[in-house]
Write a protein that holds these residues in place. Structure first.
Motif, PDB file in Angstrom:
ATOM      1  N   ASP A 261       0.824  -1.204   0.000  1.00 60.58           N
ATOM      2  CA  ASP A 261       0.000   0.000   0.000  1.00 60.58           C
ATOM      3  C   ASP A 261       0.858   1.253   0.000  1.00 60.58           C
ATOM      4  O   ASP A 261       0.508   2.264  -0.584  1.00 60.58           O
ATOM      5  CB  ASP A 261      -1.005  -0.062   1.164  1.00 60.58           C
ATOM      6  N   PHE A 262       2.073   1.182   0.619  1.00 60.40           N
ATOM      7  CA  PHE A 262       2.926   2.372   0.665  1.00 60.40           C
ATOM      8  C   PHE A 262       3.503   2.693  -0.720  1.00 60.40           C
ATOM      9  O   PHE A 262       3.430   3.826  -1.181  1.00 60.40           O
ATOM     10  CB  PHE A 262       4.059   2.141   1.666  1.00 60.40           C
ATOM     11  N   ALA A 263       4.053   1.673  -1.362  1.00 57.42           N
ATOM     12  CA  ALA A 263       4.729   1.942  -2.643  1.00 57.42           C
ATOM     13  C   ALA A 263       3.762   2.168  -3.797  1.00 57.42           C
ATOM     14  O   ALA A 263       4.146   2.683  -4.842  1.00 57.42           O
ATOM     15  CB  ALA A 263       5.684   0.806  -2.975  1.00 57.42           C
TER      16      ALA A 263
ATOM     17  N   CYS B 102      19.480   1.747  -1.843  1.00 54.89           N
ATOM     18  CA  CYS B 102      18.887   2.452  -0.706  1.00 54.89           C
ATOM     19  C   CYS B 102      17.816   1.548  -0.105  1.00 54.89           C
ATOM     20  O   CYS B 102      17.423   0.544  -0.708  1.00 54.89           O
ATOM     21  CB  CYS B 102      18.289   3.780  -1.183  1.00 54.89           C
ATOM     22  N   ALA B 103      17.351   1.877   1.092  1.00 57.99           N
ATOM     23  CA  ALA B 103      16.344   1.010   1.708  1.00 57.99           C
ATOM     24  C   ALA B 103      15.359   1.746   2.610  1.00 57.99           C
ATOM     25  O   ALA B 103      14.178   1.420   2.610  1.00 57.99           O
ATOM     26  CB  ALA B 103      17.023  -0.105   2.506  1.00 57.99           C
ATOM     27  N   ALA B 104      15.829   2.683   3.426  1.00 64.64           N
ATOM     28  CA  ALA B 104      14.926   3.224   4.451  1.00 64.64           C
ATOM     29  C   ALA B 104      15.142   4.713   4.651  1.00 64.64           C
ATOM     30  O   ALA B 104      16.133   5.284   4.188  1.00 64.64           O
ATOM     31  CB  ALA B 104      15.156   2.484   5.769  1.00 64.64           C
ATOM     32  N   GLY B 105      14.189   5.319   5.354  1.00 62.31           N
ATOM     33  CA  GLY B 105      14.303   6.742   5.656  1.00 62.31           C
ATOM     34  C   GLY B 105      13.579   7.595   4.632  1.00 62.31           C
ATOM     35  O   GLY B 105      12.684   7.122   3.922  1.00 62.31           O
ATOM     36  N   SER B 106      13.991   8.854   4.548  1.00 64.21           N
ATOM     37  CA  SER B 106      13.336   9.748   3.590  1.00 64.21           C
ATOM     38  C   SER B 106      13.887   9.559   2.184  1.00 64.21           C
ATOM     39  O   SER B 106      13.246   9.923   1.199  1.00 64.21           O
ATOM     40  CB  SER B 106      13.528  11.209   4.021  1.00 64.21           C
ATOM     41  N   LEU B 107      15.092   9.007   2.071  1.00 70.81           N
ATOM     42  CA  LEU B 107      15.728   8.929   0.753  1.00 70.81           C
ATOM     43  C   LEU B 107      15.014   8.020  -0.251  1.00 70.81           C
ATOM     44  O   LEU B 107      14.964   8.348  -1.448  1.00 70.81           O
ATOM     45  CB  LEU B 107      17.202   8.539   0.920  1.00 70.81           C
ATOM     46  N   PRO B 108      14.421   6.883   0.173  1.00 72.98           N
ATOM     47  CA  PRO B 108      13.704   6.074  -0.828  1.00 72.98           C
ATOM     48  C   PRO B 108      12.600   6.856  -1.536  1.00 72.98           C
ATOM     49  O   PRO B 108      12.391   6.713  -2.747  1.00 72.98           O
ATOM     50  CB  PRO B 108      13.111   4.920  -0.007  1.00 72.98           C
ATOM     51  N   GLY B 109      11.908   7.707  -0.788  1.00 69.83           N
ATOM     52  CA  GLY B 109      10.847   8.505  -1.397  1.00 69.83           C
ATOM     53  C   GLY B 109      11.417   9.487  -2.401  1.00 69.83           C
ATOM     54  O   GLY B 109      10.921   9.634  -3.526  1.00 69.83           O
TER      55      GLY B 109
ATOM     56  N   GLU C 214      15.619  -1.693  -1.662  1.00 63.89           N
ATOM     57  CA  GLU C 214      15.005  -2.732  -0.832  1.00 63.89           C
ATOM     58  C   GLU C 214      13.853  -2.047  -0.131  1.00 63.89           C
ATOM     59  O   GLU C 214      14.040  -1.393   0.889  1.00 63.89           O
ATOM     60  CB  GLU C 214      16.051  -3.287   0.144  1.00 63.89           C
ATOM     61  N   TYR C 215      12.662  -2.152  -0.693  1.00 64.54           N
ATOM     62  CA  TYR C 215      11.527  -1.480  -0.054  1.00 64.54           C
ATOM     63  C   TYR C 215      10.413  -2.464   0.298  1.00 64.54           C
ATOM     64  O   TYR C 215       9.304  -2.073   0.623  1.00 64.54           O
ATOM     65  CB  TYR C 215      11.007  -0.333  -0.930  1.00 64.54           C
ATOM     66  N   GLY C 216      10.755  -3.768   0.212  1.00 63.95           N
ATOM     67  CA  GLY C 216       9.798  -4.763   0.689  1.00 63.95           C
ATOM     68  C   GLY C 216       9.754  -4.756   2.205  1.00 63.95           C
ATOM     69  O   GLY C 216       8.692  -4.887   2.815  1.00 63.95           O
ATOM     70  N   TYR C 217      10.928  -4.595   2.833  1.00 61.10           N
ATOM     71  CA  TYR C 217      11.044  -4.573   4.298  1.00 61.10           C
ATOM     72  C   TYR C 217      11.491  -3.190   4.765  1.00 61.10           C
ATOM     73  O   TYR C 217      11.391  -2.898   5.939  1.00 61.10           O
ATOM     74  CB  TYR C 217      12.085  -5.613   4.716  1.00 61.10           C
ATOM     75  N   SER C 218      12.033  -2.419   3.823  1.00 60.32           N
ATOM     76  CA  SER C 218      12.612  -1.104   4.118  1.00 60.32           C
ATOM     77  C   SER C 218      13.445  -1.185   5.391  1.00 60.32           C
ATOM     78  O   SER C 218      13.178  -0.510   6.383  1.00 60.32           O
ATOM     79  CB  SER C 218      11.516  -0.047   4.255  1.00 60.32           C
ATOM     80  N   CYS C 219      14.453  -1.996   5.334  1.00 64.30           N
ATOM     81  CA  CYS C 219      15.210  -2.330   6.535  1.00 64.30           C
ATOM     82  C   CYS C 219      16.431  -1.441   6.687  1.00 64.30           C
ATOM     83  O   CYS C 219      17.369  -1.501   5.884  1.00 64.30           O
ATOM     84  CB  CYS C 219      15.630  -3.797   6.451  1.00 64.30           C
TER      85      CYS C 219
ATOM     86  N   GLY D 225      14.681  11.601  10.178  1.00 66.10           N
ATOM     87  CA  GLY D 225      13.939  12.685   9.538  1.00 66.10           C
ATOM     88  C   GLY D 225      12.552  12.313   9.065  1.00 66.10           C
ATOM     89  O   GLY D 225      11.577  13.021   9.331  1.00 66.10           O
ATOM     90  N   CYS D 226      12.428  11.179   8.373  1.00 58.51           N
ATOM     91  CA  CYS D 226      11.114  10.867   7.792  1.00 58.51           C
ATOM     92  C   CYS D 226      10.094  10.529   8.873  1.00 58.51           C
ATOM     93  O   CYS D 226       8.908  10.815   8.736  1.00 58.51           O
ATOM     94  CB  CYS D 226      11.222   9.733   6.770  1.00 58.51           C
ATOM     95  N   ILE D 227      10.581   9.957   9.976  1.00 58.45           N
ATOM     96  CA  ILE D 227       9.639   9.611  11.050  1.00 58.45           C
ATOM     97  C   ILE D 227       9.249  10.887  11.802  1.00 58.45           C
ATOM     98  O   ILE D 227       8.109  11.045  12.239  1.00 58.45           O
ATOM     99  CB  ILE D 227      10.252   8.551  12.001  1.00 58.45           C
ATOM    100  N   ASN D 228      10.187  11.805  11.904  1.00 58.11           N
ATOM    101  CA  ASN D 228       9.877  13.106  12.478  1.00 58.11           C
ATOM    102  C   ASN D 228       8.809  13.803  11.625  1.00 58.11           C
ATOM    103  O   ASN D 228       7.865  14.412  12.143  1.00 58.11           O
ATOM    104  CB  ASN D 228      11.160  13.948  12.560  1.00 58.11           C
TER     105      ASN D 228
ATOM    106  N   TRP E 244      -1.888   8.755  -0.284  1.00 51.24           N
ATOM    107  CA  TRP E 244      -2.185   8.814   1.154  1.00 51.24           C
ATOM    108  C   TRP E 244      -1.858   7.480   1.766  1.00 51.24           C
ATOM    109  O   TRP E 244      -1.935   6.439   1.121  1.00 51.24           O
ATOM    110  CB  TRP E 244      -3.681   9.152   1.352  1.00 51.24           C
ATOM    111  N   TRP E 245      -1.499   7.482   3.034  1.00 50.35           N
ATOM    112  CA  TRP E 245      -1.039   6.274   3.711  1.00 50.35           C
ATOM    113  C   TRP E 245      -1.885   6.074   4.959  1.00 50.35           C
ATOM    114  O   TRP E 245      -2.012   6.992   5.764  1.00 50.35           O
ATOM    115  CB  TRP E 245       0.432   6.470   4.084  1.00 50.35           C
ATOM    116  N   ASN E 246      -2.453   4.914   5.102  1.00 48.29           N
ATOM    117  CA  ASN E 246      -3.278   4.615   6.272  1.00 48.29           C
ATOM    118  C   ASN E 246      -2.387   4.285   7.461  1.00 48.29           C
ATOM    119  O   ASN E 246      -1.784   3.221   7.521  1.00 48.29           O
ATOM    120  CB  ASN E 246      -4.207   3.432   5.951  1.00 48.29           C
TER     121      ASN E 246
HETATM  122  O1  LIG Z   1       8.245   3.765   8.681  1.00 47.20           O
HETATM  123  C1  LIG Z   1       8.816   4.023   7.617  1.00 47.20           C
HETATM  124  C2  LIG Z   1       8.451   5.229   6.867  1.00 47.20           C
HETATM  125  C3  LIG Z   1       9.105   5.376   5.520  1.00 47.20           C
HETATM  126  O2  LIG Z   1       9.096   6.729   5.162  1.00 47.20           O
HETATM  127  C4  LIG Z   1      10.511   4.875   5.516  1.00 47.20           C
HETATM  128  O3  LIG Z   1      11.096   5.020   4.249  1.00 47.20           O
HETATM  129  C5  LIG Z   1      10.574   3.455   5.929  1.00 47.20           C
HETATM  130  O4  LIG Z   1      11.936   3.106   6.080  1.00 47.20           O
HETATM  131  C6  LIG Z   1       9.844   3.169   7.189  1.00 47.20           C
HETATM  132  O5  LIG Z   1      10.136   2.159   7.841  1.00 47.20           O
END
Ligand SMILES: O=C1C[C@@H](O)[C@H](O)[C@@H](O)C1=O
Ligand SMILES: Cc1ncc(C[n+]2csc(CCOP(=O)(O)OP(=O)(O)O)c2C)c(N)n1
Ligand SMILES: [Mg+2]
Length: 637
Positions: A308-310, A437-444, A461-466, A523-526, A606-608
């Motif tokens: 749903d995210f991607a 890349c995998a996680a954080g704000s950079l994948p977006g 790697e955005y299946g687990y975004s680890c 950053g992205c979680i903030n 939008w993300w639920n």
């Molecule tokens: O919770 C998350 C939010 C996403 O923005 C981030 O890329 C991802 O790593 C994540 O776990």
């Protein structure tokens, strides 16, 4: 029967060297090598077996079990699942450290062979060092934690069990529909126990990775759906990349005016400059792709899980009118979104469909080009963002005051915005180099902004975004692409979580380049917490007296023996990138970037999220009301 007397570990090492795959008529060994960290659980059994008979296996000593398994995942993913590395670990904590990596491989459908040691089959020394004990069962060990994270799991407590177990493991790993981690846990005493193995077990075995063909009913159904649609859109997923469907995707898109939109796993199956490629879909997608998806009356999902995210799969489409057609080797995936399912290989299916659609044209016409051009203007704007200390309006708005942004600029001694830096990198590195890349704000940011002009040069790697996959994964990338420059795109949070295989890259002279975006925080979680009405709470890296952490990552890298750079302006960054290309050892470029300067979401995505139903904070209450409203039109399943 002719037999050969070997220990279980010796038999395993001998067997894996005889496994081949045949794909499109090309045959090669499946197991390239084996990563190891030896402990008491595997140093004698596996250690001895490898020392005696490594054959052509490449043997690499890892620094963290999760890290080396991530390197193996990245290798396999970059090799389009045609080759793997195995991993041997000790028991207890050594195998527990594999759990995160097993989940990563499973979520991404990537084959790897995990070989954790287990407790004693005889139970004589129980509890052996590092053995956990449960009151209700003596049979449970740390390795049971890997069961839900493996596509195939087994425990070997007798040497002869190895034969049927390994045949199953390789069958699973070489089946595109089931592909994922195979975990074969071996009791540490059994590793060294000998058995008279049938020599036939060690004969060369070829696993055929055939392209599953669609049947006539499926092709007729798909033709009918496409021909009766006005605005079909193709979602290019990871399966399209593994199937190497580039040419047929371009052909169907060009001939019938069908726009392509990409998932993270599908990106770089077709180059970004292809005129009908509108880029990323979903919450981290482009304006163009999301607008096309909203207009679509038929979504053709090719090799996608529709996370749903991607893809914003449950909210972005018009579920009253839009139909779905899924082409996937996995029947489970093909069933999603009540689609008309074709359970078959992507490339073969498109090859068969293209002539059947003769005479068809979508109603998108010129609007595909218009959507793309509109987006490119926006991309250009994002490449030119500059900071100022009086009235800076960052992409992520209304979170930090100018005062706080200035505080970051002072503390980190930088004025560099993230999007400006990222696009300068895209412009400077060679087009055939590979980024990960995998996680954080950079994948977006990458899914939206990165232009991948050479197929299979974008590795997300955005299946687990680890977090922690990034640096470890780059080592695997280099093993897969020895002649190319490989770049880690990583945030400070992910770097801190795990980068131990950076040292392995230096140890074995496998040059990788780490591009570290340090915004001193998660950053992205903030962004998420503040977007949904909360304060800034424990996502910035601040000391007890509220000072922003400023870590000298370049010095850390130098300490490891890497070539390091500090680049806080575009000019410094470009110069560092050029110089890094000339190095023959691993490099790290530290960039201090300002928070809130990553991209924001675009209309329609939008993300639920689990927004609290009751809260004293007005912003949270508003977010909850918005969610309720959004869910009214969302697909329920
Ligand atoms: O919770 C998350 C939010 C996403 O923005 C981030 O890329 C991802 O790593 C994540 O776990
Ligand atoms: C192993 C793991 N733990 C937690 C998370 C949740 N998470 C996703 S992004 C993120 C913060 C990333 O920070 P950083 O790497 O600095 O990237 P930024 O968002 O600042 O660009 C966290 C904690 C995750 N994806 N993976
Ligand atoms: Mg960060």
């Amino acid at each position: 029967m002719e037999t050969i007397r070997l220990t279980t570990a010796q038999a395993l090492i001998k067997f894996i060297q005889q496994q081949y795959v045949s794909i499109d008529g090309e045959e090669h060994p499946f197991v390239e090598g084996i990563f190891n960290i030896f402990g008491h659980g595997n140093v004698l059994g596996f250690g001895e077996a490898l020392e005696q008979n490594p054959g052509n296996l490449k043997i690499i000593q890892g620094k963290n079990e999760q890290g080396m398994a991530h390197a193996a995942i990245a290798y396999s993913k970059q090799m389009l699942r045609k080759k793997i590395y195995a991993i041997t670990t000790s028991s207890g904590p050594g195998s527990a450290n594999l759990a995160t990596a097993a989940g990563t491989a499973l979520a991404n459908n990537i084959p790897i062979l995990l070989l954790p040691a287990d407790t004693y089959a005889t139970r004589q020394p129980d509890p052996v060092l590092q053995q956990v004990e449960q009151e209700h069962s003596i049979a449970i060990t740390t390795n049971d934690a890997l069961q839900p994270l493996s596509r195939y799991w087994d425990r070997i407590t007798r040497p002869e069990q190895l034969m049927s177990s390994l045949i199953r493991a390789f069958e699973v790993m070489t089946d595109p529909a089931k592909s994922g981690p195979a975990t074969v846990c071996i009791s540490q005493d059994i590793e060294g126990e000998a058995f008279d193995y049938d020599v036939k077990f060690f004969e060369k075995r070829v696993h055929y990775i055939d392209r599953r063909l669609p049947n006539q009913r499926e092709l007729d159904g798909a033709t009918d759906l496409i021909k009766t649609s006005k605005k079909p859109v193709i979602v290019v997923g990871g399966g399209a990349k593994y199937s190497e469907a580039r040419e047929v995707l371009i052909e169907i898109s060009e001939r019938y005016d069908i726009p392509l939109v990409e998932t993270q796993a599908g990106k770089s199956a077709v180059e970004s400059s292809f005129k009908n490629n509108l880029g990323g879909l979903g919450i981290t997608g482009t304006l163009a792709a999301n607008k096309a998806a909203q207009q679509a009356d038929l979504i053709i999902g090719i090799g996608t899980r529709f996370t749903d995210f991607a893809t914003s799969s449950k909210t972005i489409f018009n579920f009253e009118t839009t139909k779905f057609l899924n082409i996937n080797v996995s029947r489970m995936q093909a069933y999603k979104l009540d689609a008309f399912p074709i359970v078959a290989d992507a490339k073969s299916t498109l090859e068969a469909l293209i002539p059947m659609l003769e005479g068809y044209k979508s109603e998108f016409g010129n609007s595909i080009t218009e959507l793309k051009e509109e987006w490119l203007v926006e991309r250009d704007r994002l490449s030119k963002i500059t900071f100022n200390r009086e009235n800076f309006n960052p992409e992520i708005k209304n979170h930090f005051s100018q005062e706080v942004l200035n505080e970051y600029a002072d503390a980190l001694n930088t004025e560099l915005p993230q999007t400006t830096a990222l696009l300068a990198i895209n412009e400077t590195i060679d087009p055939d180099s590979v980024i990960i890349c995998a996680a954080g704000s950079l994948p977006g940011d990458l899914q939206r902004l990165w232009h991948a002009e050479v197929p299979n040069t974008y590795h997300l790697e955005y299946g687990y975004s680890c977090m922690g996959y990034e640096v470890s994964g780059t080592l695997g990338l280099k093993l897969a692409e020895p002649d190319k420059e490989v770049y880690t795109i990583v945030g400070d949070g992910s770097f801190l979580m795990l980068h131990s295989e950076f040292i392995t890259s230096l140890q074995y002279n496998k040059k990788i380049n780490v591009l570290l975006f340090d915004n001193s925080g998660y950053g992205c979680i903030n962004n998420l917490q503040m977007d949904f009405g909360n304060g800034s709470y424990f996502c910035e890296f601040r000391t007890d007296d509220n000072q922003i952490l400023n870590i000298d990552y370049a010095k850390v890298a130098e300490g490891y023996g890497a070539k390091a750079y500090r680049a806080n302006t575009v000019e410094e960054l470009k110069a560092a990138l050029e110089d890094a290309k000339k190095q023959d050892r691993s490099t790290l470029i530290e960039m201090k970037v300002l928070p809130k300067t990553m991209t924001d979401g675009y209309d329609g995505s939008w993300w639920n999220l689990g927004v609290p139903e009751v809260s004293n904070q007005e912003g949270v209450q508003k977010s909850y009301e918005f969610k309720k409203q959004k869910l009214q039109n969302a697909k329920q399943y």
